[in-house]
Design a protein around this motif. Structure first.
Motif, PDB file in Angstrom:
ATOM      1  N   SER A   1     -14.373  12.792  30.028  1.00 56.60           N
ATOM      2  CA  SER A   1     -14.635  12.524  28.607  1.00 56.60           C
ATOM      3  C   SER A   1     -15.759  13.420  28.107  1.00 56.60           C
ATOM      4  O   SER A   1     -15.720  13.938  26.988  1.00 56.60           O
ATOM      5  CB  SER A   1     -15.038  11.072  28.392  1.00 56.60           C
ATOM      6  OG  SER A   1     -14.372  10.212  29.263  1.00 56.60           O
TER       7      SER A   1
ATOM      8  N   ALA B   1     -15.177  16.498  25.521  1.00 54.35           N
ATOM      9  CA  ALA B   1     -15.805  16.443  24.196  1.00 54.35           C
ATOM     10  C   ALA B   1     -16.644  17.701  23.957  1.00 54.35           C
ATOM     11  O   ALA B   1     -16.610  18.286  22.875  1.00 54.35           O
ATOM     12  CB  ALA B   1     -16.663  15.187  24.071  1.00 54.35           C
TER      13      ALA B   1
ATOM     14  N   ASN C   1     -10.887   7.359  26.461  1.00 57.33           N
ATOM     15  CA  ASN C   1     -10.506   7.574  27.858  1.00 57.33           C
ATOM     16  C   ASN C   1     -10.391   6.247  28.607  1.00 57.33           C
ATOM     17  O   ASN C   1      -9.547   6.092  29.486  1.00 57.33           O
ATOM     18  CB  ASN C   1     -11.504   8.502  28.555  1.00 57.33           C
ATOM     19  CG  ASN C   1     -10.828   9.401  29.585  1.00 57.33           C
ATOM     20  OD1 ASN C   1      -9.684   9.165  29.964  1.00 57.33           O
ATOM     21  ND2 ASN C   1     -11.517  10.413  30.040  1.00 57.33           N
TER      22      ASN C   1
ATOM     23  N   ALA D   1     -14.772   9.840  22.672  1.00 57.46           N
ATOM     24  CA  ALA D   1     -13.839  10.257  23.727  1.00 57.46           C
ATOM     25  C   ALA D   1     -13.941   9.327  24.935  1.00 57.46           C
ATOM     26  O   ALA D   1     -12.931   9.001  25.569  1.00 57.46           O
ATOM     27  CB  ALA D   1     -14.114  11.701  24.138  1.00 57.46           C
ATOM     28  N   THR D   2     -15.155   8.901  25.267  1.00 53.66           N
ATOM     29  CA  THR D   2     -15.321   7.984  26.390  1.00 53.66           C
ATOM     30  C   THR D   2     -14.547   6.695  26.131  1.00 53.66           C
ATOM     31  O   THR D   2     -13.851   6.173  27.011  1.00 53.66           O
ATOM     32  CB  THR D   2     -16.813   7.669  26.606  1.00 53.66           C
ATOM     33  OG1 THR D   2     -17.506   8.891  26.842  1.00 53.66           O
ATOM     34  CG2 THR D   2     -17.015   6.744  27.791  1.00 53.66           C
TER      35      THR D   2
ATOM     36  N   ILE E   1      -9.697  14.329  25.947  1.00 52.50           N
ATOM     37  CA  ILE E   1      -9.647  13.647  27.242  1.00 52.50           C
ATOM     38  C   ILE E   1      -8.599  14.268  28.167  1.00 52.50           C
ATOM     39  O   ILE E   1      -8.754  14.231  29.382  1.00 52.50           O
ATOM     40  CB  ILE E   1      -9.444  12.118  27.104  1.00 52.50           C
ATOM     41  CG1 ILE E   1      -8.146  11.781  26.386  1.00 52.50           C
ATOM     42  CG2 ILE E   1     -10.627  11.482  26.398  1.00 52.50           C
ATOM     43  CD1 ILE E   1      -7.835  10.293  26.409  1.00 52.50           C
TER      44      ILE E   1
END
Ligand SMILES: Nc1ncnc2c1ncn2[C@@H]1O[C@H](COP(=O)(O)OP(=O)(O)OP(=O)(O)O)[C@@H](O)[C@H]1O
Ligand SMILES: [Mg+2]
Lengths: 347, 270
Positions: free
Chosen positions: A274, A278, A62, A58-59, A263
């Motif tokens: 993020s 998550a 994002n 997710a990071t 996100i």
């Protein structure tokens, strides 16, 4: 109530955590992460590992979608590339775990660069569709490149080994995935203290005036794709090790939507978003499952409802957050914090 | 010496001729204005110079080298800074981050160094931070708003922040598209002073589009006049304001006296 803190130097003012309180909280977070395995049972450790894998991915997404404004529905397929890279190396080479993981990141970066090429010509919805196309092509490769992926039969991966130890259970795996997750989140946060991160945001917000400031749009769009893919690759590599087997259905389009939802719910364009997204999105299905268990005695076939209800809830969450809380959980968190900073003088 | 030369530039949008065979030159270390009625092609000229629009004919030279085929980012790196008629700041960012973006062309940190934020990346961030604080913020008197999100600022300050961002590029030629439009008298005077200081203290050449004749007459060394995409006059301000073509273009009639007055000193008019 907290008051402003004067900074002695520009360097101090540019640091990741600007106040002592922030450092203290960061310390407490690390400590809790270290203590968690001693209080959590196997089920909760399993969830923690899964959350970490999802945080990494997710990071990355994002950075690409939240910060750079390039909507991608390819994140799951990219994770697949990382996972298959690890699987192939595990089955065909004797390279150590860390190297395999890095190879997964690098391999996925290369694939992501190619998949990012359409971003040079199209944006918005069209780009999203182009990334869906990339997902389907990758899916096709996963299924049909049998000599590498073993097609629909799937492929097994041995548990990772490091320093002679085998990380074959959530309680050991935790110690691999958590430090890497912390590291990767910090790396992402650092990015946005520098010109590179600012350029990403500039590309997102006004790509015309970004170019007048000397920002090379194609370069930064591709760079963003590359970084997001690297994160997906590492997450995918962990995924392969964690579950011990993968097949083409492990990385469906729905999983890409899951990350996009994460996100959006967490907060587009924030690191904290993020993480929160998550965590939230990983735990939501668990909560639903719990609900189903409770309903089981009363409702016929409650468990058969689980999958459609989960999809429905994801959809509702996306729409609900977009409508009512477009800045996501990170913004809610900020409001709560501000309340306590000023408390009890104002609210 | 001329730092910027525009040579025979023509630009059309479908049937609209925004620029027809426009030539002008900007001498180093001067303030040059481009004036003209609404729709005369002033902004189009700026866009042709900064590389947004590809003119159908003509060339642009910066410091003697032909940049006609160069993209906007490269032109920025070569020393063209600019602001926009309708402010083009990044509204979600703080003033500081907006201005730091101006320093993008002067910095080198790549993604890997950025992520680890060690050595060079760190030194570079701290260096531009202190440069901006000392040189730009002090100069434009905006230190107090460095942490404010741009969207929260009044219009006049936003214009100033946009100037700050362009200055952080350390441009050789600074192009300002209507720097005082929409400002009150006091803000206009501040801005005029800043622009003069940019020329005198920073040694930066200024090319600006402005409707405020009082300001143009006060601070400019050279004035070019566009009308319907054509250059109809060019020269020192005093000369240009006597030019009958110019007066006609502005009024579309021959009411000379009122117009002279307008051209001479009415600061409020836009
Ligand atoms: N992107 C574009 N597409 C089509 N026509 C355009 C475009 N940009 C400018 N024009 C046209 O070109 C002409 C010149 O416009 P321009 O914006 O350069 O005028 P200007 O002198 O800056 O006017 P103002 O004083 O109102 O800012 C106008 O007729 C305008 O409609
Ligand atoms: Mg204009």
């Amino acid at each position: 109530m907290r008051i402003g803190s004067p900074k002695e130097t520009y360097a101090a003012d540019e640091s990741l955590f600007r106040t002592r309180t922030q450092w203290v909280w960061f310390g407490i977070l690390l400590l809790s992460l270290a203590l968690y395995p001693f209080v959590a049972n196997l089920y909760w450790l399993f969830l923690a590992c899964l959350i970490c894998i999802n945080i990494i991915s997710a990071t990355g997404l994002n950075i690409l979608t939240g910060y750079t404004g390039q909507v991608s529905l390819g994140q799951a397929a990219f994770m697949g590339v990382g996972a298959y890279t690890v699987a192939w190396l595990d089955n065909n080479a004797t390279t150590p775990f860390i190297l395999n993981l890095l190879a997964a990141g690098v391999m996925t970066t290369l694939v992501g660069l190619v998949a990012g090429l359409p971003s040079l010509r199209v944006k918005g919805l069209y780009l999203a569709i182009a990334t869906i196309a990339a997902s389907f092509i990758l899916q096709f490769v996963f299924i049909n490149w049998e000599s590498v992926t073993r097609g629909t039969r799937g492929i097994n991966i041995q548990p990772p080994q490091l320093f002679g130890m085998e990380f074959d259970n959530p309680d050991t795996f935790y110690w691999l995935v958590v430090p890497v997750t912390v590291l990767m989140v910090i790396l992402a946060a650092n990015l946005f203290r520098t010109r590179v991160g600012r350029a990403f945001i500039a590309v997102r917000d006004r790509d015309i005036s970004a170019s007048v400031l000397g920002i090379n749009l194609p370069l930064y769009k591709l760079m963003s794709f590359a970084i997001a893919s690297f994160y997906a690759g590492i997450a995918g590599g962990f995924y392969a090790y964690f579950f011990g087997s993968i097949n083409p259905e492990s990385f469906p389009l729905l999983m890409s939507i899951f990350f996009l939802a994460a996100i959006i719910v967490g907060g587009l364009g924030t690191i904290l978003g993020s993480i929160l997204g998550a965590v939230f999105m990983t735990l939501t299905p668990e909560l639903l499952r719990y609900g189903v268990d409770v309903l089981e005695p009363f409702v016929q076939d409650a468990s058969a409802l689980l999958s459609p209800v989960r999809t429905l809830v994801f959809g509702l969450l996306i729409v609900g957050f977009l409508l009512f809380e477009p800045h996501g959980l990170a913004e809610i968190w900020r409001r709560v914090r501000r309340f306590f900073h000023l408390w009890p003088f104002r609210n | 010496m001329n730092i910027l030369n525009v040579d025979g530039v023509s630009l059309a949008f479908g049937g609209v001729h925004a620029l027809r065979d426009v030539s002008l030159s900007v001498a180093e270390g001067t303030i040059t204005a481009v004036i003209g009625p609404n729709g005369a092609g002033k902004t189009s000229l700026f866009n042709a110079i900064s590389g947004f629009y590809r003119p159908q004919a003509g060339r642009v030279y910066l410091e003697g080298s032909d940049i006609s085929r160069t993209g906007p980012p490269r032109r920025a790196a070569l020393g063209l800074g600019r602001t926009f008629q309708n402010i083009a700041l990044f509204r979600g960012m703080t003033v500081m981050d907006n201005v730091k973006l101006g320093a993008h062309v002067r910095t080198r940190t790549g993604p890997l160094a950025a992520m680890f934020y060690l050595g060079r990346a760190r030194r570079e961030e701290v260096r531009i931070r202190s440069e901006i604080e000392r040189e730009v913020f002090d100069f434009l008197e905006i230190d107090h708003i460095r942490r404010s999100p741009v969207a929260a600022l009044p219009y006049g300050l936003q214009k100033r922040v946009e100037l700050a961002r362009a200055l952080a590029m350390r441009p050789k030629v600074l192009m300002l598209d209507e720097p005082v439009a929409g400002m009150n008298r006091e803000e206009k005077e501040d801005m005029a002073r800043f622009i003069l200081d940019v020329k005198e203290q920073w040694g930066v050449t200024v090319l600006m589009v402005e409707h405020d004749m009082g300001m143009v007459m006060d601070i400019c060394d050279q004035v070019y006049v566009l009308n319907f995409g054509q250059r109809i006059a060019g020269g020192p301000p005093a000369e240009v304001q006597q030019n009958p073509d110019v007066i006609e273009a502005y009024l579309g009639a021959d009411d000379m006296t009122t117009l002279r007055e307008r051209l001479r000193g009415d600061r409020g008019a836009a």
